[in-house]
Scaffold this motif. Structure first.
Motif, PDB file in Angstrom:
ATOM      1  N   UNK A 129      -8.751   0.453 -10.763  1.00 48.33           N
ATOM      2  CA  UNK A 129      -8.976   0.582  -9.325  1.00 48.33           C
ATOM      3  C   UNK A 129      -7.686   0.319  -8.577  1.00 48.33           C
ATOM      4  N   UNK A 130      -7.331   1.127  -7.579  1.00 43.09           N
ATOM      5  CA  UNK A 130      -6.107   0.900  -6.820  1.00 43.09           C
ATOM      6  C   UNK A 130      -6.143  -0.443  -6.115  1.00 43.09           C
ATOM      7  N   UNK A 131      -4.987  -0.973  -5.838  1.00 47.21           N
ATOM      8  CA  UNK A 131      -4.913  -2.222  -5.089  1.00 47.21           C
ATOM      9  C   UNK A 131      -5.362  -1.980  -3.660  1.00 47.21           C
ATOM     10  N   UNK A 132      -5.595  -3.087  -2.931  1.00 47.13           N
ATOM     11  CA  UNK A 132      -6.045  -2.961  -1.548  1.00 47.13           C
ATOM     12  C   UNK A 132      -5.010  -2.228  -0.712  1.00 47.13           C
ATOM     13  N   UNK A 133      -3.709  -2.483  -0.961  1.00 45.78           N
ATOM     14  CA  UNK A 133      -2.658  -1.804  -0.205  1.00 45.78           C
ATOM     15  C   UNK A 133      -2.671  -0.315  -0.470  1.00 45.78           C
ATOM     16  N   UNK A 134      -2.951   0.072  -1.734  1.00 49.69           N
ATOM     17  CA  UNK A 134      -3.009   1.485  -2.062  1.00 49.69           C
ATOM     18  C   UNK A 134      -4.238   2.142  -1.465  1.00 49.69           C
ATOM     19  N   UNK A 135      -5.354   1.415  -1.397  1.00 47.94           N
ATOM     20  CA  UNK A 135      -6.631   2.006  -0.990  1.00 47.94           C
ATOM     21  C   UNK A 135      -6.704   2.251   0.501  1.00 47.94           C
ATOM     22  N   UNK A 136      -6.094   1.393   1.303  1.00 49.13           N
ATOM     23  CA  UNK A 136      -6.171   1.501   2.761  1.00 49.13           C
ATOM     24  C   UNK A 136      -4.762   1.648   3.336  1.00 49.13           C
ATOM     25  N   UNK A 137      -4.518   2.757   4.028  1.00 52.36           N
ATOM     26  CA  UNK A 137      -3.207   3.002   4.618  1.00 52.36           C
ATOM     27  C   UNK A 137      -3.373   3.508   6.037  1.00 52.36           C
ATOM     28  N   UNK A 138      -2.851   2.742   7.006  1.00 50.37           N
ATOM     29  CA  UNK A 138      -2.892   3.167   8.406  1.00 50.37           C
ATOM     30  C   UNK A 138      -1.670   4.036   8.680  1.00 50.37           C
ATOM     31  N   UNK A 139      -1.909   5.270   9.094  1.00 41.77           N
ATOM     32  CA  UNK A 139      -0.825   6.231   9.302  1.00 41.77           C
ATOM     33  C   UNK A 139      -0.862   6.784  10.720  1.00 41.77           C
ATOM     34  N   UNK A 140       0.294   6.928  11.345  1.00 38.91           N
ATOM     35  CA  UNK A 140       0.325   7.745  12.545  1.00 38.91           C
ATOM     36  C   UNK A 140       0.502   9.205  12.117  1.00 38.91           C
ATOM     37  N   UNK A 141       0.397  10.123  13.040  1.00 37.72           N
ATOM     38  CA  UNK A 141       0.413  11.540  12.680  1.00 37.72           C
ATOM     39  C   UNK A 141       1.774  11.940  12.124  1.00 37.72           C
ATOM     40  N   UNK A 142       2.812  11.334  12.647  1.00 36.77           N
ATOM     41  CA  UNK A 142       4.154  11.612  12.118  1.00 36.77           C
ATOM     42  C   UNK A 142       4.219  11.292  10.627  1.00 36.77           C
ATOM     43  N   UNK A 143       3.733  10.117  10.247  1.00 37.33           N
ATOM     44  CA  UNK A 143       3.765   9.721   8.837  1.00 37.33           C
ATOM     45  C   UNK A 143       2.849  10.603   7.993  1.00 37.33           C
ATOM     46  N   UNK A 144       1.713  10.961   8.535  1.00 36.92           N
ATOM     47  CA  UNK A 144       0.763  11.789   7.804  1.00 36.92           C
ATOM     48  C   UNK A 144       1.366  13.128   7.407  1.00 36.92           C
ATOM     49  N   UNK A 145       2.215  13.685   8.284  1.00 40.58           N
ATOM     50  CA  UNK A 145       2.730  15.027   8.047  1.00 40.58           C
ATOM     51  C   UNK A 145       4.185  15.050   7.562  1.00 40.58           C
ATOM     52  N   UNK A 146       4.788  13.897   7.409  1.00 44.93           N
ATOM     53  CA  UNK A 146       6.169  13.900   6.924  1.00 44.93           C
ATOM     54  C   UNK A 146       6.316  13.166   5.601  1.00 44.93           C
ATOM     55  N   UNK A 147       5.290  12.437   5.166  1.00 50.53           N
ATOM     56  CA  UNK A 147       5.385  11.751   3.883  1.00 50.53           C
ATOM     57  C   UNK A 147       5.334  12.775   2.748  1.00 50.53           C
ATOM     58  N   UNK A 148       5.742  12.372   1.587  1.00 51.91           N
ATOM     59  CA  UNK A 148       5.765  13.267   0.424  1.00 51.91           C
ATOM     60  C   UNK A 148       4.375  13.313  -0.195  1.00 51.91           C
ATOM     61  N   UNK A 149       3.496  14.078   0.439  1.00 48.13           N
ATOM     62  CA  UNK A 149       2.113  14.174  -0.034  1.00 48.13           C
ATOM     63  C   UNK A 149       1.538  15.525   0.369  1.00 48.13           C
ATOM     64  N   UNK A 150       0.578  15.982  -0.414  1.00 43.52           N
ATOM     65  CA  UNK A 150      -0.135  17.222  -0.120  1.00 43.52           C
ATOM     66  C   UNK A 150      -1.630  16.918  -0.151  1.00 43.52           C
ATOM     67  N   UNK A 151      -2.349  17.520   0.805  1.00 37.92           N
ATOM     68  CA  UNK A 151      -3.791  17.308   0.897  1.00 37.92           C
ATOM     69  C   UNK A 151      -4.505  18.585   0.478  1.00 37.92           C
ATOM     70  N   UNK A 152      -5.539  18.413  -0.338  1.00 40.51           N
ATOM     71  CA  UNK A 152      -6.218  19.548  -0.951  1.00 40.51           C
ATOM     72  C   UNK A 152      -7.673  19.591  -0.494  1.00 40.51           C
ATOM     73  N   UNK A 153      -8.105  20.765  -0.039  1.00 42.88           N
ATOM     74  CA  UNK A 153      -9.519  20.975   0.269  1.00 42.88           C
ATOM     75  C   UNK A 153     -10.187  21.489  -1.000  1.00 42.88           C
ATOM     76  N   UNK A 154     -11.055  20.695  -1.623  1.00 37.93           N
ATOM     77  CA  UNK A 154     -11.666  21.113  -2.893  1.00 37.93           C
ATOM     78  C   UNK A 154     -12.713  22.202  -2.691  1.00 37.93           C
ATOM     79  N   UNK A 155     -13.151  22.785  -3.773  1.00 39.06           N
ATOM     80  CA  UNK A 155     -14.036  23.937  -3.719  1.00 39.06           C
ATOM     81  C   UNK A 155     -15.408  23.592  -3.150  1.00 39.06           C
ATOM     82  N   UNK A 156     -15.833  22.313  -3.280  1.00 41.69           N
ATOM     83  CA  UNK A 156     -17.173  21.952  -2.809  1.00 41.69           C
ATOM     84  C   UNK A 156     -17.238  21.763  -1.299  1.00 41.69           C
TER      85      UNK A 156
END
Length: 640
Positions: free
Chosen positions: A6-33
């Motif tokens: 199980x991820x740590x509490x810091x990994x599980x909960x992350x407060x992001x502003x929109x700048x961080x959401x769209x500039x961090x090194x991450x990709x968000x995927x819409x799954x088939x369901x």
């Protein structure tokens, strides 16, 4: 990391502003369901409006705006181009809208901002290549529509229209959005059964709402008398279900006592209602919340005790917003009847339900209204609302109905006779011009009118008086847009997508009224229009269509004055996305094949054989434009 850890509490909960959401090194995927993107004008405009309201707040400092939670699952074995890959479980509609909004800001803002210029699209889809291509197109300023993804392009057009018609400071909005709008990303454990979790998310019970908290706070202000508290609670609970008629939300044994034998009466006071409840043999056995909100249809029944099968209607407003209307009306009535006729500081009431709890209390935590008086007014305005404000039936048709009680059953009948249909048109015209639940200025004015002209039984005897006063409101709104130095000005009508929805909707109402009385436009009367007239009703249309397109792919000469009012009509965003670059002839062919025309103005425009930038086509545009503007001009100056 082991996939079962199980991820740590810091990994599980992350407060992001929109700048961080769209500039961090991450990709968000819409799954088939997940379902396809489905937000429309109401949800998109509400999101922008909420953010803009906070960004322009005069409070000290710069307040943050919390957008909610984004629930994700990290795909450890499926990184995306070396980036973290998050599968979106809950929040995809909001996240997708943010992607479209940022694409719009990126394309519109001509500033040297590295953050914005290097903004990348961080959303992908497991099985929707057309959606991926649509977003890549938007992020490179290629906003030509793709007929396979109309909802994505429609959302872009809705955003564009909102910013232009509301004159939003786009750079200020962008900066606030980037820095101060925040959301909480919640990463679920790696051993989560995603199918089961998704099912739980979509079947979760409703959270405690603000109006339920307000009810508890107001009950604590009531006298310690249990009967008073019970009466307040009964009225509140009956009024809280907005999807029907309030009489049916009271238990069967007290309906006739409170509302009379035919349910058309109204009690004299809170004390009268309390007395009826005290005399009831089933005070503690009334209709439950589950019974009230159940979707049951009416069937003839034999005994009064079984009058629970009822039609469910769609309300134009939710309960929290209705409470604010009643609060504002109550305070304003108190002010008008008080001797000093002065409002106390804090008496002003905003119709923004985000501020519901705050609006009921002064800064010293004292209630602005006495609870039993407010409960009585709540029931009174709810009865007026049910009888004289439109609803949607189960077939999505606008209705203006009254609940009628007979000996052993009940039914829904038109509130008025000959004038009922016109009132339906006028009231629905107001509502589609402001489809959001909040800031329904017209509804406040309508309830204010009803309170003035209704008798003690909450009945009005002159529907014509009601109609005239509502039309007067529409004249005032038209004047706010088009009146300059006492004269009608058409400057605000020749602005393409910046023209207010209200102008188009009011014009369609006036065209319907004229056609109903036998008037003809370009040789068309209601008989020639046929089903397009007979079946016309107002719907939420938010896209201004240029009948001769802004960009003509055929290579024909582009009309210089493409934004002039004669060339414009209001249609749905999805249709506009599909047809935006079609020629007038191709648009006419499409609508005729589909047997669908979305507005009466559009039907008249399509009756002209030629339509274009020169010659007879341009003459027809001018002729149509002059006729439509004259209708608006004449209406604005009808004596009150």
């Amino acid at each position: 990391m082991n996939k079962n850890v199980t991820p740590s509490q810091d990994q599980a909960l992350t407060l992001l502003n929109i700048k961080a959401l769209f500039t961090e090194s991450a990709q968000y995927v819409i799954p088939i369901y997940q379902r396809n993107y489905a937000w429309g004008v109401i949800e998109i405009e509400q999101l922008i409006q909420d953010i803009y309201d906070v960004s322009t707040n005069d409070t000290k400092g710069t307040p943050s705006y919390f957008l909610g939670c984004l629930i994700v699952y990290e795909r450890k074995n499926q990184p995306y181009d070396g980036k973290k890959s998050y599968e979106i479980i809950d929040g995809q509609q909001r996240h997708t809208t943010l992607c479209i909004l940022l694409a719009y800001l990126k394309n519109e803002l001509a500033i040297n901002d590295d953050e914005l210029n290097h903004l990348t699209f961080n959303l992908t889809f497991d099985s929707r290549p057309r959606s991926i291509n649509a977003f890549k197109n938007l992020y490179t300023n290629g906003i030509n529509c793709d007929i396979e993804e109309p909802n994505i392009y429609s959302a872009y057009n809705i955003i564009d229209r909102y910013f232009k018609t509301h004159k939003v400071n786009i750079e200020q909005f962008y900066r606030y959005l980037f820095e101060n709008v925040k959301l909480l990303r919640i990463t679920v454990p790696h051993d989560t059964d995603l199918n089961h979790y998704f099912e739980i998310i979509n079947n979760r019970g409703e959270q405690l709402e603000k109006h339920e908290v307000l009810k508890a706070k107001m009950l604590s202000e009531c006298a310690k008398d249990a009967k008073v508290r019970h009466c307040f609670s009964t009225i509140w609970d009956a009024c809280s279900n907005m999807d029907g008629f309030v009489q049916l939300n009271f238990s069967a044994d007290i309906r006739s006592a409170i509302f009379g034998k035919d349910w058309s009466d109204f009690p004299n006071s809170f004390a009268d209602i309390q007395a009826h409840l005290s005399q009831s043999s089933s005070i503690q056995n009334g209709v439950t919340i589950e019974d009230i909100i159940a979707d049951k249809r009416f069937h003839p029944i034999d005994t009064d005790n079984n009058l629970e099968k009822k039609e469910r209607f769609g309300s134009i407003i939710d309960f929290s917003n209705f409470l604010l209307h009643v609060l504002k009306l109550t305070i304003n009535n108190q002010t008008k009847t008080s001797q000093n006729n002065k409002m106390q500081q804090g008496d002003e009431v905003s119709l923004d339900d985000k501020k519901l709890l705050k609006q009921f209390y002064y800064s010293n935590n004292k209630l602005k209204v006495e609870p039993t008086e407010f409960a009585f007014n709540l029931l009174k305005y709810r009865v007026l609302f049910d009888r004289y404000i439109v609803k949607k039936d189960t077939e999505n048709r606008w209705r203006l109905l009254t609940l009628k009680k007979y000996t052993n059953d009940f039914n829904y009948v038109n509130t008025f006779d000959a004038i009922n249909e016109q009132l339906v048109m006028l009231l629905s015209m107001f509502d589609v011009s402001n489809p959001s639940s909040t800031y329904k200025r017209w509804l406040y004015r309508a309830l204010e009118i009803l309170n003035k002209i209704a008798d003690k039984k909450a009945l009005i005897d002159s529907p014509l008086n009601y109609l005239e006063k509502l039309e007067k409101i529409s004249q005032e709104y038209l004047s706010e847009i088009c009146k300059i130095n006492g004269n009608f000005s058409d400057d605000k009508l020749h602005q393409g997508i910046k023209v207010h929805n209200f102008i188009f909707n009011l014009l369609d109402y006036l065209l319907w009224r004229h056609l109903s009385k036998g008037k003809r436009f370009n040789g068309l009367g209601k008989s020639e229009l046929g089903d397009h007239f007979d079946n016309f009703q107002f719907t939420v249309r938010s896209s201004v269509e240029h009948y001769f397109p802004q960009t003509d792919p055929s290579g024909e000469k582009v009309m210089k004055n493409v934004d002039r009012f004669g060339n414009l009509c209001l249609i749905s965003p999805s249709t506009n996305s599909r047809l935006s670059n079609y020629s007038p002839a191709d648009k006419k062919k499409f609508y005729r094949e589909k047997n669908r025309i979305e507005s009466l103005k559009q039907a008249i425009m399509m009756s002209y054989n030629d339509w274009g930038p020169e010659g007879q086509g341009l003459e027809n545009i001018k002729k149509h434009e002059e006729e439509m503007i004259n209708i608006l001009r004449s209406f604005m100056f009808i004596p009150a």
